[in-house]
Design an enzyme around this catalytic site. Structure first.
Site, mmCIF file in Angstrom:
data_model
loop_
_atom_site.group_PDB
_atom_site.id
_atom_site.type_symbol
_atom_site.label_atom_id
_atom_site.label_comp_id
_atom_site.label_asym_id
_atom_site.label_seq_id
_atom_site.Cartn_x
_atom_site.Cartn_y
_atom_site.Cartn_z
ATOM 1 N N HIS A 197 0.821 -1.208 0.000
ATOM 2 C CA HIS A 197 0.000 0.000 0.000
ATOM 3 C C HIS A 197 0.866 1.274 0.000
ATOM 4 C CE1 HIS A 197 1.012 0.885 4.197
ATOM 5 N NE2 HIS A 197 0.867 -0.420 4.415
ATOM 6 N N GLU A 207 -2.275 -7.419 7.053
ATOM 7 C CA GLU A 207 -1.010 -7.205 7.740
ATOM 8 C C GLU A 207 -0.937 -8.101 8.976
ATOM 9 O OE1 GLU A 207 1.885 -6.883 7.737
ATOM 10 O OE2 GLU A 207 2.466 -4.777 7.716
#
Length: 292
Positions: free
Chosen positions: A27, A139
């Site tokens: 990201h 994550e």
């Protein structure tokens, strides 16, 4: 010639329909990245719960978007898989989405105006591949509020064009406030995610994920390669970095049929090869190894 022949043992040859091209993306810069650069304890702050992209992060997204169009990657991608956190979904739709949304569009927006922090314009789902969210590429979970997601019913109106059907619970039950996912656990999750990708029908897939997930998942691969390849596979990701890989389904996890092969012998005629005994011997060996 001797050097070339010796080197052939270190190459691999696989049927095309057992291979996929993966474009793995981290990201863009999030507000937690900025705070964590100054003070690592900031990752423990609920101020950065499910944080959004910064203005710099959106700039990184725009630059990657230009790159995938310039290189032709954009036109080949058949599926975009994203982690169901704000910063990854913003990155996914910003990079791989259809561009600016207007009210007259027949297709729904991938993202509405001002989704998350900031006032970014809406993004259309027209002329782009399908998007699907998957918890397996999140994550590393636990302790850090920036890695905890919102309820799915909060995301759906913000990202109407993303498919959330794979998410099993509305509330985030995977994130724990008092325990961080171990390296072994995140690597196991990464292996499961890669195996899931192998079962997909799409041949070229983009994945938008996170630093820790990518480094631990990619750490499962490349240990049998030359050190130059191994370093390339294992190196850490920068914000909004894209790297392309080919993954091979060596264990036949998927069931994709060959689309480019042609069986030959049409119309059929005599075609016994001059080296028939060698071909027969190889065929016998393969059948024996399959049943043993």
């Amino acid at each position: 010639m001797r050097e070339v022949m010796a080197g052939t043992l270190d190459t691999g040859l696989y049927p095309l329909h057992h291979c996929k091209t993966l474009h793995l993306v981290r990201h863009g810069q999030g507000y937690h990245n900025v705070a964590g650069e100054k003070d690592h304890d900031a990752y423990m702050s609920y101020e950065f719960f499910d944080t959004s992209l910064t203005p710099l992060g959106w700039c990184q997204v725009d630059n990657l978007r230009k790159h995938i169009r310039k290189t032709g990657i954009a036109s080949r991608i058949e599926l975009v898989v994203t982690s169901p956190l704000m910063r990854t979904m913003q990155t996914a739709v910003g990079v791989f989405g259809g561009g600016g949304y207007i009210d007259s569009d027949a297709s729904p927006p991938l993202m509405v105006t001002s989704a998350g922090k900031g006032d970014h314009a809406a993004i259309t789902s027209a002329n782009c591949p399908p998007f699907i969210a998957n918890e397996w590429c999140r994550e590393q979970m636990g302790l850090h509020p920036c890695d905890k997601r919102k309820n799915i019913d909060e995301y759906r109106p913000l990202f109407p064009g993303i498919d959330f059907s794979l998410i099993e619970t509305n509330e985030d039950l995977l994130w724990k406030p008092d325990a961080r996912e171990t390296r072994i656990e995140i690597a196991a999750r990464g292996r499961a995610f890669m195996n899931w990708l192998l079962t997909r029908k799409e041949k070229e897939i983009a994945v938008v994920s996170h630093s820790s997930f990518l480094i631990h998942t990619l750490g499962l691969f490349g240990n049998d390669c030359h050190s130059l390849l191994r370093k390339e596979i294992h190196k850490a990701y920068a914000n909004c970095e894209l790297r392309s890989f080919v993954i091979v389904d060596r264990c036949a996890i998927g069931t994709n049929l060959p689309l480019t092969n042609f069986s030959g012998g049409i119309p059929r005629g005599p075609d016994v090869p001059s080296d028939y005994e060698d071909v027969k011997s190889l065929d016998t060996r393969d059948k024996t190894s399959t049943t043993s």
